[in-house]
Design a protein around this motif. Structure first.
Motif, PDB file in Angstrom:
ATOM      1  N   VAL A  46       0.093 -36.623 -35.965  1.00  0.00           N
ATOM      2  CA  VAL A  46       0.019 -37.464 -34.871  1.00  0.00           C
ATOM      3  C   VAL A  46      -0.381 -36.720 -33.630  1.00  0.00           C
ATOM      4  O   VAL A  46       0.240 -35.880 -33.269  1.00  0.00           O
ATOM      5  CB  VAL A  46       1.347 -38.348 -34.608  1.00  0.00           C
ATOM      6  CG1 VAL A  46       1.272 -39.334 -33.652  1.00  0.00           C
ATOM      7  CG2 VAL A  46       1.877 -38.837 -36.123  1.00  0.00           C
ATOM      8  N   ASP A  52      -1.051 -40.095 -28.943  1.00  0.00           N
ATOM      9  CA  ASP A  52      -0.887 -41.351 -29.717  1.00  0.00           C
ATOM     10  C   ASP A  52       0.525 -41.733 -29.664  1.00  0.00           C
ATOM     11  O   ASP A  52       1.075 -42.835 -30.066  1.00  0.00           O
ATOM     12  CB  ASP A  52      -1.100 -41.350 -31.237  1.00  0.00           C
ATOM     13  CG  ASP A  52      -2.780 -41.536 -31.531  1.00  0.00           C
ATOM     14  OD1 ASP A  52      -3.190 -42.018 -30.452  1.00  0.00           O
ATOM     15  OD2 ASP A  52      -3.123 -41.324 -32.416  1.00  0.00           O
ATOM     16  N   ARG A  78       1.548 -44.579 -32.059  1.00  0.00           N
ATOM     17  CA  ARG A  78       0.627 -45.285 -32.883  1.00  0.00           C
ATOM     18  C   ARG A  78      -0.137 -44.478 -34.058  1.00  0.00           C
ATOM     19  O   ARG A  78      -0.285 -43.290 -34.090  1.00  0.00           O
ATOM     20  CB  ARG A  78      -0.704 -45.556 -32.040  1.00  0.00           C
ATOM     21  CG  ARG A  78      -0.571 -46.811 -30.969  1.00  0.00           C
ATOM     22  CD  ARG A  78      -1.669 -46.606 -30.091  1.00  0.00           C
ATOM     23  NE  ARG A  78      -3.137 -46.779 -30.500  1.00  0.00           N
ATOM     24  CZ  ARG A  78      -3.662 -47.775 -30.967  1.00  0.00           C
ATOM     25  NH1 ARG A  78      -3.101 -48.976 -30.604  1.00  0.00           N
ATOM     26  NH2 ARG A  78      -4.858 -47.869 -31.505  1.00  0.00           N
ATOM     27  N   PRO A 104      -2.326 -43.146 -36.328  1.00  0.00           N
ATOM     28  CA  PRO A 104      -3.694 -42.509 -35.871  1.00  0.00           C
ATOM     29  C   PRO A 104      -4.878 -43.233 -36.450  1.00  0.00           C
ATOM     30  O   PRO A 104      -5.999 -43.317 -36.017  1.00  0.00           O
ATOM     31  CB  PRO A 104      -3.735 -40.978 -36.525  1.00  0.00           C
ATOM     32  CG  PRO A 104      -2.300 -40.803 -36.576  1.00  0.00           C
ATOM     33  CD  PRO A 104      -1.513 -41.940 -36.858  1.00  0.00           C
ATOM     34  N   GLY A 128      -3.691 -47.870 -36.056  1.00  0.00           N
ATOM     35  CA  GLY A 128      -3.292 -48.336 -34.589  1.00  0.00           C
ATOM     36  C   GLY A 128      -1.918 -49.117 -34.578  1.00  0.00           C
ATOM     37  O   GLY A 128      -1.587 -49.413 -33.467  1.00  0.00           O
ATOM     38  N   GLU A 160      -6.314 -50.037 -27.445  1.00  0.00           N
ATOM     39  CA  GLU A 160      -7.404 -49.635 -27.241  1.00  0.00           C
ATOM     40  C   GLU A 160      -8.461 -50.524 -26.485  1.00  0.00           C
ATOM     41  O   GLU A 160      -9.470 -49.909 -25.710  1.00  0.00           O
ATOM     42  CB  GLU A 160      -8.241 -49.236 -28.640  1.00  0.00           C
ATOM     43  CG  GLU A 160      -7.848 -47.883 -29.199  1.00  0.00           C
ATOM     44  CD  GLU A 160      -8.526 -47.229 -30.407  1.00  0.00           C
ATOM     45  OE1 GLU A 160      -9.356 -48.056 -30.886  1.00  0.00           O
ATOM     46  OE2 GLU A 160      -8.718 -45.925 -30.544  1.00  0.00           O
ATOM     47  N   ASN A 210      -7.196 -34.954 -25.719  1.00  0.00           N
ATOM     48  CA  ASN A 210      -5.828 -35.422 -26.193  1.00  0.00           C
ATOM     49  C   ASN A 210      -4.700 -34.915 -25.302  1.00  0.00           C
ATOM     50  O   ASN A 210      -3.726 -34.201 -25.516  1.00  0.00           O
ATOM     51  CB  ASN A 210      -5.855 -34.423 -27.536  1.00  0.00           C
ATOM     52  CG  ASN A 210      -4.346 -34.857 -28.432  1.00  0.00           C
ATOM     53  OD1 ASN A 210      -3.849 -35.976 -28.227  1.00  0.00           O
ATOM     54  ND2 ASN A 210      -3.643 -33.965 -28.883  1.00  0.00           N
ATOM     55  N   GLN A 265      -8.782 -42.735 -23.212  1.00  0.00           N
ATOM     56  CA  GLN A 265      -9.115 -41.748 -24.246  1.00  0.00           C
ATOM     57  C   GLN A 265     -10.209 -40.695 -24.164  1.00  0.00           C
ATOM     58  O   GLN A 265     -11.020 -40.856 -23.180  1.00  0.00           O
ATOM     59  CB  GLN A 265      -9.422 -42.477 -25.438  1.00  0.00           C
ATOM     60  CG  GLN A 265      -8.278 -43.343 -26.076  1.00  0.00           C
ATOM     61  CD  GLN A 265      -8.797 -44.018 -27.303  1.00  0.00           C
ATOM     62  OE1 GLN A 265      -9.656 -44.903 -27.582  1.00  0.00           O
ATOM     63  NE2 GLN A 265      -8.306 -43.342 -28.600  1.00  0.00           N
ATOM     64  N   ALA A 290      -2.463 -45.079 -25.553  1.00  0.00           N
ATOM     65  CA  ALA A 290      -1.270 -45.832 -26.217  1.00  0.00           C
ATOM     66  C   ALA A 290      -0.232 -46.254 -25.448  1.00  0.00           C
ATOM     67  O   ALA A 290       0.780 -47.234 -26.163  1.00  0.00           O
ATOM     68  CB  ALA A 290      -0.565 -44.677 -26.997  1.00  0.00           C
TER      69      ALA A 290
END
Length: 279
Positions: free
Chosen positions: A242, A246, A110, A112, A115, A82, A93, A89, A65
């Motif tokens: 979130v 992100d 961002r 989820p 975006g 992305e 997480n 990614q 992100a």
């Protein structure tokens, strides 16, 4: 021939200068700071429509992100973070050089699902239980302190480039009239205080209990009755919880502010907000 060679060299040097400048700007925006315009009134009175700030990306480390999204609908440009950094990614997480956000931070993240970049205040940490009753946050079973702080007043007229009209507690209000909202000082358990606004009784003023999952965060707007945030689940079009990866960065300081449809309308500049800290 010599003159042609000089001209060719000058063109090549210009191209290299432009490329270098773009690379430097890209590194600056990806690693250090990202510019952000406030497009809506969901964070009033902390942030007003037309505030311009830089988001500190060093605050919480880096993830996919952190890469910028380049979205200019008028020219058909839609390059998402992305698309550029999706390779970062993972199912874990995580972040590189990750730091933990603190309750009360104003954070750009961002959405989820969509975006798109959102800016809200961090209310709930992983494991927290959160409920809203009559507009007051109940955090882990204890009411979050709120104290009345008078009335927030603004002009009932279109605001910002989108021409959004403010919602008013004393509405409906005619064009140019005083649009009022009740203002309160809210203080979180860690001592962070800020102003929040109330427009009236809304569905989101009374909620069930949310339990924030591990590795996720719960956000709310300061303009409580005019904010799409974690109180509405993603399945219903809201923000929901979130994920850590992100998060984009923390909003620390407003650099510039304009109340007009364009930053070129110098008579609408809010000089009293230049370089103002975001609390």
């Amino acid at each position: 021939m010599a003159e042609e060679a000089k001209t060719g060299n000058a063109v090549w040097e210009t191209i290299k200068t432009i490329v270098y400048a773009l690379l430097i700007a890209g590194v600056f925006r990806t690693i250090l700071f990202q510019p952000f315009w406030i497009p809506s009134g969901s964070m009033k009175p902390t942030l007003l429509i037309g505030d311009f700030l830089f988001v500190n990306k060093m605050s919480y480390g880096y993830s996919y992100a952190s890469c910028p999204s380049l979205i200019i609908p008028s020219v058909g440009l839609n390059v998402d973070a992305e698309d550029l950094c999706g390779w970062m990614q993972s199912d874990e997480n995580t972040r590189i050089w990750g730091g933990d956000p603190e309750r009360g931070d104003v954070i750009v993240f961002r959405h989820p699902v969509s975006g798109r970049d959102y800016i809200k205040r961090l209310i709930g940490l992983p494991g927290d239980r959160i409920q809203v009753r009559d507009g007051q946050i109940i955090l882990n079973g204890a009411p979050v302190q709120q104290e009345p702080d008078g009335v927030f007043t603004e002009v009932a007229e279109p605001q910002g480039s989108q021409g959004l009209r403010p919602r008013c507690e004393n509405g409906p209000v005619g064009f140019g009239g005083d649009c009022e909202k009740s203002r309160m000082i809210e203080t979180l358990p860690n001592g962070v205080s800020y102003e929040v606004l109330n427009i009236g009784n809304q569905a989101a003023d009374n909620t069930g209990i949310y339990t924030v999952p591990e590795g996720h965060y719960f956000f709310m707007g300061d303009n409580r009755d005019n904010s799409s945030d974690s109180r509405v689940p993603q399945s219903a079009g809201g923000v929901g919880y979130v994920p850590y990866e992100d998060l984009i960065g923390r909003a620390d300081r407003i650099l510039f502010s304009s109340a007009g449809r364009s930053m070129l309308f110098f008579w609408t500049w809010r000089g009293n907000r230049f370089f103002k800290a975001v609390n």
